[in-house]
Write a protein that holds these residues in place. Structure first.
Motif, PDB file in Angstrom:
ATOM      1  N   PRO A 120      -9.912  -3.228  -3.619  1.00 14.03           N
ATOM      2  CA  PRO A 120      -9.719  -1.830  -3.996  1.00 14.03           C
ATOM      3  C   PRO A 120      -8.240  -1.495  -4.121  1.00 14.03           C
ATOM      4  O   PRO A 120      -7.438  -1.891  -3.273  1.00 14.03           O
ATOM      5  CB  PRO A 120     -10.359  -1.045  -2.834  1.00 14.03           C
ATOM      6  CG  PRO A 120     -10.573  -2.007  -1.733  1.00 14.03           C
ATOM      7  CD  PRO A 120     -10.410  -3.394  -2.245  1.00 14.03           C
ATOM      8  N   ASP A 146      -0.610   2.505  -4.842  1.00 13.94           N
ATOM      9  CA  ASP A 146      -0.510   1.095  -4.451  1.00 13.94           C
ATOM     10  C   ASP A 146       0.296   0.310  -5.483  1.00 13.94           C
ATOM     11  O   ASP A 146       0.178   0.531  -6.695  1.00 13.94           O
ATOM     12  CB  ASP A 146      -1.898   0.450  -4.333  1.00 13.94           C
ATOM     13  CG  ASP A 146      -2.669   0.942  -3.111  1.00 13.94           C
ATOM     14  OD1 ASP A 146      -2.067   1.599  -2.246  1.00 13.94           O
ATOM     15  OD2 ASP A 146      -3.881   0.652  -3.040  1.00 13.94           O
ATOM     16  N   GLY A 203     -14.284  10.178 -10.573  1.00 12.38           N
ATOM     17  CA  GLY A 203     -13.886  10.645  -9.250  1.00 12.38           C
ATOM     18  C   GLY A 203     -13.258  12.011  -9.336  1.00 12.38           C
ATOM     19  O   GLY A 203     -13.232  12.624 -10.408  1.00 12.38           O
ATOM     20  N   SER A 253      -5.687   1.889  -4.834  1.00 14.86           N
ATOM     21  CA  SER A 253      -5.670   3.351  -4.902  1.00 14.86           C
ATOM     22  C   SER A 253      -4.341   3.869  -5.415  1.00 14.86           C
ATOM     23  O   SER A 253      -3.364   3.116  -5.550  1.00 14.86           O
ATOM     24  CB  SER A 253      -5.896   3.990  -3.528  1.00 14.86           C
ATOM     25  OG  SER A 253      -6.740   3.231  -2.750  1.00 14.86           O
ATOM     26  N   HIS A 254      -4.337   5.171  -5.617  1.00 21.30           N
ATOM     27  CA  HIS A 254      -3.154   5.887  -6.069  1.00 21.30           C
ATOM     28  C   HIS A 254      -1.935   5.510  -5.219  1.00 21.30           C
ATOM     29  O   HIS A 254      -1.967   5.641  -4.000  1.00 21.30           O
ATOM     30  CB  HIS A 254      -3.432   7.393  -5.962  1.00 21.30           C
ATOM     31  CG  HIS A 254      -2.275   8.254  -6.330  1.00 21.30           C
ATOM     32  ND1 HIS A 254      -1.900   8.451  -7.641  1.00 21.30           N
ATOM     33  CD2 HIS A 254      -1.402   8.950  -5.574  1.00 21.30           C
ATOM     34  CE1 HIS A 254      -0.847   9.266  -7.665  1.00 21.30           C
ATOM     35  NE2 HIS A 254      -0.528   9.577  -6.425  1.00 21.30           N
ATOM     36  N   ARG A 265       0.834  -1.206   0.000  1.00 18.52           N
ATOM     37  CA  ARG A 265       0.000   0.000   0.000  1.00 18.52           C
ATOM     38  C   ARG A 265       0.868   1.255   0.000  1.00 18.52           C
ATOM     39  O   ARG A 265       1.753   1.394   0.854  1.00 18.52           O
ATOM     40  CB  ARG A 265      -0.894   0.037   1.239  1.00 18.52           C
ATOM     41  CG  ARG A 265      -1.951  -1.034   1.287  1.00 18.52           C
ATOM     42  CD  ARG A 265      -3.186  -0.649   0.474  1.00 18.52           C
ATOM     43  NE  ARG A 265      -4.193  -1.712   0.548  1.00 18.52           N
ATOM     44  CZ  ARG A 265      -4.982  -2.067  -0.451  1.00 18.52           C
ATOM     45  NH1 ARG A 265      -4.899  -1.458  -1.623  1.00 18.52           N
ATOM     46  NH2 ARG A 265      -5.857  -3.033  -0.294  1.00 18.52           N
ATOM     47  N   SER A 321      -0.479   1.388  -9.434  1.00 15.05           N
ATOM     48  CA  SER A 321      -1.729   2.116  -9.676  1.00 15.05           C
ATOM     49  C   SER A 321      -1.529   3.601  -9.421  1.00 15.05           C
ATOM     50  O   SER A 321      -0.987   3.988  -8.381  1.00 15.05           O
ATOM     51  CB  SER A 321      -2.845   1.601  -8.748  1.00 15.05           C
ATOM     52  OG  SER A 321      -3.224   0.287  -9.097  1.00 15.05           O
ATOM     53  N   ARG A 339      -7.343   6.790 -14.403  1.00 11.43           N
ATOM     54  CA  ARG A 339      -6.449   5.882 -13.686  1.00 11.43           C
ATOM     55  C   ARG A 339      -5.405   5.364 -14.663  1.00 11.43           C
ATOM     56  O   ARG A 339      -5.756   4.991 -15.792  1.00 11.43           O
ATOM     57  CB  ARG A 339      -7.235   4.704 -13.113  1.00 11.43           C
ATOM     58  CG  ARG A 339      -6.340   3.603 -12.551  1.00 11.43           C
ATOM     59  CD  ARG A 339      -7.135   2.468 -11.908  1.00 11.43           C
ATOM     60  NE  ARG A 339      -6.248   1.530 -11.256  1.00 11.43           N
ATOM     61  CZ  ARG A 339      -5.883   0.353 -11.780  1.00 11.43           C
ATOM     62  NH1 ARG A 339      -6.350  -0.052 -12.944  1.00 11.43           N
ATOM     63  NH2 ARG A 339      -5.056  -0.430 -11.128  1.00 11.43           N
ATOM     64  N   LEU A 355      -7.171   7.706 -10.192  1.00  8.95           N
ATOM     65  CA  LEU A 355      -8.444   7.303  -9.588  1.00  8.95           C
ATOM     66  C   LEU A 355      -8.381   5.884  -9.048  1.00  8.95           C
ATOM     67  O   LEU A 355      -7.736   5.018  -9.641  1.00  8.95           O
ATOM     68  CB  LEU A 355      -9.573   7.374 -10.626  1.00  8.95           C
ATOM     69  CG  LEU A 355     -10.001   8.750 -11.111  1.00  8.95           C
ATOM     70  CD1 LEU A 355     -11.216   8.617 -12.030  1.00  8.95           C
ATOM     71  CD2 LEU A 355     -10.336   9.670  -9.944  1.00  8.95           C
ATOM     72  N   PRO A 356      -9.056   5.622  -7.924  1.00  9.16           N
ATOM     73  CA  PRO A 356      -9.106   4.263  -7.391  1.00  9.16           C
ATOM     74  C   PRO A 356      -9.921   3.342  -8.289  1.00  9.16           C
ATOM     75  O   PRO A 356     -10.804   3.783  -9.028  1.00  9.16           O
ATOM     76  CB  PRO A 356      -9.773   4.435  -6.027  1.00  9.16           C
ATOM     77  CG  PRO A 356     -10.549   5.703  -6.116  1.00  9.16           C
ATOM     78  CD  PRO A 356      -9.831   6.584  -7.111  1.00  9.16           C
ATOM     79  N   ASN A 368      -2.333   2.408 -14.922  1.00  4.87           N
ATOM     80  CA  ASN A 368      -1.699   1.252 -14.298  1.00  4.87           C
ATOM     81  C   ASN A 368      -0.466   0.890 -15.109  1.00  4.87           C
ATOM     82  O   ASN A 368      -0.542   0.752 -16.340  1.00  4.87           O
ATOM     83  CB  ASN A 368      -2.661   0.066 -14.222  1.00  4.87           C
ATOM     84  CG  ASN A 368      -2.023  -1.100 -13.483  1.00  4.87           C
ATOM     85  OD1 ASN A 368      -1.468  -1.997 -14.107  1.00  4.87           O
ATOM     86  ND2 ASN A 368      -2.061  -1.075 -12.169  1.00  4.87           N
TER      87      ASN A 368
END
Ligand code: MD3
Ligand code: FE
Length: 216
Positions: free
Chosen positions: A172, A177, A198, A174-175, A26, A150, A207, A153-154, A209
């Motif tokens: 989930p 992770d 969001g 998030s930014h 995280r 990541s 987002r 946006l989540p 990835n």
């Protein structure tokens, strides 16, 4: 920096997690989020995002680009890694040092020493975009892990089983992770649920990835 390692259920990990081969770090990328996004901008200036077509003729809702010695591509002929960007006819941009360094550090933190990625697939999700359940099977060597970063946006990551029909768990992400997948988790089915709109933050309402792979 303290690294809190969580398993896919959001629980603190123990040795069992590594044996399952999926580790969530995280916020691992948070300290370098701005330089990562700057480097991403440099890559996509030379290899712009595009919506690729599957062998079955469907245009993917995820927009993609690549950097590194090889890039993942799909078209009517199939899925594969290619050293050349089909849109430009040029090699993919090199892996930025900040990308490679983060991927190596995350792999090491998850127990995979000596990871040297040669491919980075960059996915861009706008609200409404999703990625259906699939396996990543185009890499030559399944003993190397995949490192996923990541940004923005989540999203809800879908973590399936070893069969496509297994009901996926919802994780989930998030930014910042970072997830490292290796060992027995390497060939599990996975996907991303439809992205919800969001607050536009660092990434302006999308987002990204990054997935680092050993493809060749
Ligand atoms: C588990 N990307 O690019 S990253 C992909 O968020 C992909 O863009 C998703 O699936 C995304 O192929 C998920 C997490 C991930 C990536 C590769 C895996 C999980 C994985 C390979 C094996 C098992
Ligand atoms: Fe995948």
């Amino acid at each position: 920096m303290a690294i809190v390692t969580l398993d896919l259920f959001g629980e603190p990990s123990g040795g069992l997690i590594l044996s399952e081969g999926a580790v969530v770090l995280r916020g691992f990328a948070l300290p370098v989020d701005v330089p990562l996004l700057t480097a991403l901008g440099t890559v996509v200036a030379r290899a712009p995002f595009r919506h690729m077509v599957t062998p079955g003729g469907f245009t993917m809702s995820v927009a993609m680009s690549n950097c590194g010695a090889a890039g993942w591509v799909t078209d009517r002929r199939g899925y594969r890694y290619d050293a050349i960007d089909p849109d430009s006819g040029q090699p993919w941009p090199a892996l930025p040092a900040i990308f490679a360094d983060l991927a190596r550090r995350a792999a090491t933190a998850a127990g995979f020493d000596g990871f040297e990625p040669d491919a980075c697939l960059i996915n861009r999700y706008q609200p409404g975009t999703r990625l259906t359940l699939h396996q990543d099977k185009n890499e030559r060597d399944y003993t190397a892990p995949i490192v996923s970063v990541s940004l923005g946006l989540p999203a809800v990551f879908l973590w399936g089983g070893s069969a496509r029909g297994d009901r996926p768990r919802r994780v989930p992400l998030s930014h910042g992770d970072v997830v490292v997948w290796g060992g027995p988790a390497r060939l599990t089915y996975h996907g991303v649920d439809t992205l919800r709109a969001g607050e536009p933050a660092l990434t302006g309402g999308v987002r990204y990835n990054l997935t680092f792979r050993r493809a060749l």
